[in-house]
Design a protein around this motif. Structure first.
Motif, PDB file in Angstrom:
ATOM      1  N   VAL A   1      34.920  44.092  29.173  1.00 12.75           N
ATOM      2  CA  VAL A   1      35.293  43.142  30.218  1.00 12.75           C
ATOM      3  C   VAL A   1      34.059  42.738  31.013  1.00 12.75           C
ATOM      4  O   VAL A   1      33.226  43.585  31.373  1.00 12.75           O
ATOM      5  CB  VAL A   1      36.349  43.760  31.166  1.00 12.75           C
ATOM      6  CG1 VAL A   1      36.593  42.860  32.370  1.00 12.75           C
ATOM      7  CG2 VAL A   1      37.651  43.999  30.408  1.00 12.75           C
ATOM      8  N   GLU A   2      33.931  41.442  31.272  1.00 10.33           N
ATOM      9  CA  GLU A   2      32.879  40.910  32.140  1.00 10.33           C
ATOM     10  C   GLU A   2      33.526  40.588  33.492  1.00 10.33           C
ATOM     11  O   GLU A   2      34.108  39.508  33.670  1.00 10.33           O
ATOM     12  CB  GLU A   2      32.269  39.658  31.515  1.00 10.33           C
ATOM     13  CG  GLU A   2      31.300  38.902  32.408  1.00 10.33           C
ATOM     14  CD  GLU A   2      30.275  39.806  33.087  1.00 10.33           C
ATOM     15  OE1 GLU A   2      30.282  39.867  34.340  1.00 10.33           O
ATOM     16  OE2 GLU A   2      29.502  40.464  32.370  1.00 10.33           O
ATOM     17  N   PRO A   3      33.459  41.515  34.451  1.00  8.90           N
ATOM     18  CA  PRO A   3      34.212  41.345  35.694  1.00  8.90           C
ATOM     19  C   PRO A   3      33.788  40.139  36.526  1.00  8.90           C
ATOM     20  O   PRO A   3      34.613  39.510  37.183  1.00  8.90           O
ATOM     21  CB  PRO A   3      33.968  42.659  36.443  1.00  8.90           C
ATOM     22  CG  PRO A   3      32.689  43.192  35.874  1.00  8.90           C
ATOM     23  CD  PRO A   3      32.687  42.769  34.442  1.00  8.90           C
ATOM     24  N   HIS A   4      32.494  39.806  36.490  1.00  7.87           N
ATOM     25  CA  HIS A   4      32.014  38.715  37.347  1.00  7.87           C
ATOM     26  C   HIS A   4      32.563  37.357  36.913  1.00  7.87           C
ATOM     27  O   HIS A   4      32.609  36.431  37.717  1.00  7.87           O
ATOM     28  CB  HIS A   4      30.482  38.703  37.349  1.00  7.87           C
ATOM     29  CG  HIS A   4      29.879  39.965  37.872  1.00  7.87           C
ATOM     30  ND1 HIS A   4      29.877  40.283  39.220  1.00  7.87           N
ATOM     31  CD2 HIS A   4      29.285  41.017  37.239  1.00  7.87           C
ATOM     32  CE1 HIS A   4      29.290  41.466  39.390  1.00  7.87           C
ATOM     33  NE2 HIS A   4      28.938  41.926  38.211  1.00  7.87           N
ATOM     34  N   SER A   5      32.981  37.251  35.669  1.00  9.86           N
ATOM     35  CA  SER A   5      33.534  35.977  35.199  1.00  9.86           C
ATOM     36  C   SER A   5      34.945  35.748  35.737  1.00  9.86           C
ATOM     37  O   SER A   5      35.496  34.653  35.593  1.00  9.86           O
ATOM     38  CB  SER A   5      33.558  35.950  33.670  1.00  9.86           C
ATOM     39  OG  SER A   5      34.502  36.877  33.159  1.00  9.86           O
ATOM     40  N   LEU A   6      35.536  36.773  36.344  1.00  7.85           N
ATOM     41  CA  LEU A   6      36.907  36.664  36.846  1.00  7.85           C
ATOM     42  C   LEU A   6      36.968  36.306  38.316  1.00  7.85           C
ATOM     43  O   LEU A   6      38.015  35.884  38.807  1.00  7.85           O
ATOM     44  CB  LEU A   6      37.647  37.985  36.628  1.00  7.85           C
ATOM     45  CG  LEU A   6      37.792  38.445  35.181  1.00  7.85           C
ATOM     46  CD1 LEU A   6      38.327  39.868  35.137  1.00  7.85           C
ATOM     47  CD2 LEU A   6      38.706  37.511  34.403  1.00  7.85           C
ATOM     48  N   THR A   7      35.856  36.496  39.028  1.00 10.03           N
ATOM     49  CA  THR A   7      35.879  36.265  40.468  1.00 10.03           C
ATOM     50  C   THR A   7      35.720  34.789  40.789  1.00 10.03           C
ATOM     51  O   THR A   7      35.040  34.043  40.088  1.00 10.03           O
ATOM     52  CB  THR A   7      34.759  37.055  41.168  1.00 10.03           C
ATOM     53  OG1 THR A   7      33.487  36.688  40.600  1.00 10.03           O
ATOM     54  CG2 THR A   7      34.966  38.552  40.979  1.00 10.03           C
ATOM     55  N   SER A   8      36.361  34.375  41.858  1.00 13.51           N
ATOM     56  CA  SER A   8      36.319  32.974  42.279  1.00 13.51           C
ATOM     57  C   SER A   8      36.462  32.911  43.787  1.00 13.51           C
ATOM     58  O   SER A   8      37.137  33.743  44.407  1.00 13.51           O
ATOM     59  CB  SER A   8      37.449  32.176  41.619  1.00 13.51           C
ATOM     60  OG  SER A   8      37.536  30.879  42.158  1.00 13.51           O
ATOM     61  N   SER A   9      35.809  31.911  44.381  1.00 13.22           N
ATOM     62  CA  SER A   9      35.922  31.733  45.834  1.00 13.22           C
ATOM     63  C   SER A   9      37.218  31.013  46.213  1.00 13.22           C
ATOM     64  O   SER A   9      37.612  30.992  47.373  1.00 13.22           O
ATOM     65  CB  SER A   9      34.725  30.921  46.357  1.00 13.22           C
ATOM     66  OG  SER A   9      34.669  29.650  45.722  1.00 13.22           O
ATOM     67  N   ALA A  10      37.881  30.447  45.215  1.00  8.85           N
ATOM     68  CA  ALA A  10      39.131  29.723  45.493  1.00  8.85           C
ATOM     69  C   ALA A  10      40.277  30.707  45.686  1.00  8.85           C
ATOM     70  O   ALA A  10      40.446  31.655  44.908  1.00  8.85           O
ATOM     71  CB  ALA A  10      39.443  28.778  44.341  1.00  8.85           C
ATOM     72  N   MET A  11      41.051  30.478  46.696  1.00  7.91           N
ATOM     73  CA  MET A  11      42.148  31.374  47.032  1.00  7.91           C
ATOM     74  C   MET A  11      43.116  31.551  45.862  1.00  7.91           C
ATOM     75  O   MET A  11      43.606  30.589  45.288  1.00  7.91           O
ATOM     76  CB  MET A  11      42.915  30.811  48.239  1.00  7.91           C
ATOM     77  CG  MET A  11      44.116  31.652  48.653  1.00  7.91           C
ATOM     78  SD  MET A  11      43.613  33.256  49.320  1.00  7.91           S
ATOM     79  CE  MET A  11      43.065  32.764  50.963  1.00  7.91           C
ATOM     80  N   GLY A  12      43.347  32.797  45.509  1.00  9.04           N
ATOM     81  CA  GLY A  12      44.339  33.117  44.492  1.00  9.04           C
ATOM     82  C   GLY A  12      43.830  33.104  43.066  1.00  9.04           C
ATOM     83  O   GLY A  12      44.477  33.664  42.177  1.00  9.04           O
ATOM     84  N   LYS A  13      42.661  32.476  42.801  1.00 10.54           N
ATOM     85  CA  LYS A  13      42.212  32.347  41.419  1.00 10.54           C
ATOM     86  C   LYS A  13      41.757  33.672  40.825  1.00 10.54           C
ATOM     87  O   LYS A  13      41.976  33.943  39.642  1.00 10.54           O
ATOM     88  CB  LYS A  13      41.090  31.308  41.316  1.00 10.54           C
ATOM     89  CG  LYS A  13      41.584  29.876  41.382  1.00 10.54           C
ATOM     90  CD  LYS A  13      40.537  28.892  40.905  1.00 10.54           C
ATOM     91  CE  LYS A  13      41.117  27.486  40.810  1.00 10.54           C
ATOM     92  NZ  LYS A  13      40.109  26.511  40.298  1.00 10.54           N
ATOM     93  N   THR A  14      41.098  34.514  41.617  1.00 18.00           N
ATOM     94  CA  THR A  14      40.668  35.809  41.110  1.00 18.00           C
ATOM     95  C   THR A  14      41.878  36.654  40.728  1.00 18.00           C
ATOM     96  O   THR A  14      41.909  37.278  39.667  1.00 18.00           O
ATOM     97  CB  THR A  14      39.815  36.552  42.157  1.00 18.00           C
ATOM     98  OG1 THR A  14      38.670  35.764  42.477  1.00 18.00           O
ATOM     99  CG2 THR A  14      39.366  37.909  41.629  1.00 18.00           C
ATOM    100  N   GLN A  15      42.872  36.675  41.600  1.00 19.39           N
ATOM    101  CA  GLN A  15      44.091  37.439  41.328  1.00 19.39           C
ATOM    102  C   GLN A  15      44.752  36.976  40.036  1.00 19.39           C
ATOM    103  O   GLN A  15      45.148  37.793  39.197  1.00 19.39           O
ATOM    104  CB  GLN A  15      45.061  37.290  42.489  1.00 19.39           C
ATOM    105  CG  GLN A  15      46.383  38.035  42.283  1.00 19.39           C
ATOM    106  CD  GLN A  15      47.408  37.681  43.347  1.00 19.39           C
ATOM    107  OE1 GLN A  15      47.158  36.808  44.179  1.00 19.39           O
ATOM    108  NE2 GLN A  15      48.539  38.345  43.319  1.00 19.39           N
ATOM    109  N   ARG A  16      44.860  35.666  39.849  1.00 22.20           N
ATOM    110  CA  ARG A  16      45.498  35.143  38.637  1.00 22.20           C
ATOM    111  C   ARG A  16      44.680  35.477  37.393  1.00 22.20           C
ATOM    112  O   ARG A  16      45.235  35.828  36.350  1.00 22.20           O
ATOM    113  CB  ARG A  16      45.691  33.626  38.760  1.00 22.20           C
ATOM    114  CG  ARG A  16      46.807  33.220  39.703  1.00 22.20           C
ATOM    115  CD  ARG A  16      47.192  31.767  39.527  1.00 22.20           C
ATOM    116  NE  ARG A  16      46.108  30.878  39.914  1.00 22.20           N
ATOM    117  CZ  ARG A  16      45.904  30.437  41.164  1.00 22.20           C
ATOM    118  NH1 ARG A  16      46.715  30.834  42.141  1.00 22.20           N
ATOM    119  NH2 ARG A  16      44.906  29.635  41.443  1.00 22.20           N
ATOM    120  N   ALA A  17      43.349  35.361  37.509  1.00 22.91           N
ATOM    121  CA  ALA A  17      42.493  35.662  36.363  1.00 22.91           C
ATOM    122  C   ALA A  17      42.609  37.125  35.969  1.00 22.91           C
ATOM    123  O   ALA A  17      42.672  37.458  34.771  1.00 22.91           O
ATOM    124  CB  ALA A  17      41.039  35.309  36.687  1.00 22.91           C
TER     125      ALA A  17
END
Length: 306
Positions: free
Chosen positions: A105-121
């Motif tokens: 897993v590449e964890p940094h590719s899942l993070t996002s500054s947009a609300m809710g996007k990290t959780q969904r990813a």
């Protein structure tokens, strides 16, 4: 051996998966052998991984609440990621009739500054991609830098979108619980340089938390010998340094450095003078000793600066 494995992901790996390969893989076995730590720790680590695949599906979680998660902690450069990859190979090797696979897993590719996007990813990665792989047979998932996905919620600043980070950590925990129930042939191996930054709820789900220590004197000697012997295949005189008086002194000076730093220190020794840089076979144990001293000074200065 073809080590690439893609369950049914198509031509491209799904978001969050950086690599997928079939196990066992001899190249990963070489990584396991390259990490010099107390053999008791290696045995404990391998035994815990084996237990996951031999017992978890047979014993109720109300009896032994195994989640199928191992966490490796320790300073950068101690070989946690290499050890995790090697563990995947050794575990698969222990079950000769099973077709294991490793997902990274590449964890940094899942993070996002947009609300809710990290959780969904995060939810999609665990509930779809990892679940799909696990449904096809024994699967080991490497979660490098797990604090990125399971950050300690109690230490989060009120700035930088804490609600989304909270929800992402919540998603990891919920998904781990669900996958533990559905797939007893699934094992997560997580690593962290900063265990204090990992959420305590994640740590509580780990079946084993193992700290990978800095190498002791014997391990330093082993690493240094391995490095010099390897260089000796290209520059023959370097291999003879391991049997000369002063080698043990150099190994002792390496105590306090991690394995990666020891090998980089040797590279620094090869650059100690222009004539050595042009002909590395001229390097001496004294050059290596002074390079080790300097590496420790630099490490100490860096620690104080923090």
């Amino acid at each position: 051996m073809n080590t690439t494995f893609q369950p049914s992901f198509g031509a491209d790996l799904p978001k969050g998966i950086s690599n997928a390969r079939a196990l066992p893989d001899p190249a990963l076995g070489a990584l396991w052998d390259s990490i010099f730590i107390d053999e008791r720790l290696k045995r404990q680590l391998l035994s815990q991984a084996m237990l996951n695949f031999s017992v978890r599906g047979k014993v109720a979680r109300t009896v032994i609440p195994l989640h199928g998660v191992i966490l490796l902690t320790g300073e950068p450069g101690t070989g946690k990621t290499s050890l995790a990859r090697g563990l995947a190979h050794r575990t698969a090797q222990s079950f000769s009739r099973a077709n294991f696979r490793l997902l990274e897993v590449e964890p940094h590719s899942l993070t996002s500054s947009a609300m809710g996007k990290t959780q969904r990813a995060v939810s999609d990665l665990f509930s779809q991609s990892i679940a799909e792989a696990a449904s096809g047979g024994p699967t080991i998932v490497l979660l490098d830098e797990v604090e990125t996905l399971a950050a300690d919620r109690s230490k989060m600043s009120l700035e930088a979108n804490p609600i989304d980070i909270h929800r992402a950590t919540d998603a990891v925990l919920v998904q781990l619980d669900g996958l533990a129930e559905r797939f007893p042939q699934l094992l997560f191996v997580a690593t962290s340089n900063f265990p204090d930054a990992v959420d305590s709820a994640f740590t509580s789900r780990c079946d084993l938390v193992l700290r990978v220590p800095l190498p002791d004197h014997a391990a330093c000697a082993h690493i240094l010998r391995d490095c010099l012997t390897g260089l000796g295949q290209t520059y023959a005189p370097i291999a003879s340094l391991v049997s000369k008086p002063g080698f043990d002194r150099c190994a002792g000076e390496c105590v306090g450095l991690d394995g990666r730093a020891i090998r980089k220190m040797v590279a620094n020794a090869l650059a100690c003078r222009p004539e050595v840089a042009m002909d590395p076979s001229k390097v001496t144990l004294e050059d290596i000793y002074h390079a080790a001293q300097q590496a420790k000074l630099n490490r100490s200065a860096g620690t104080k600066a923090k």
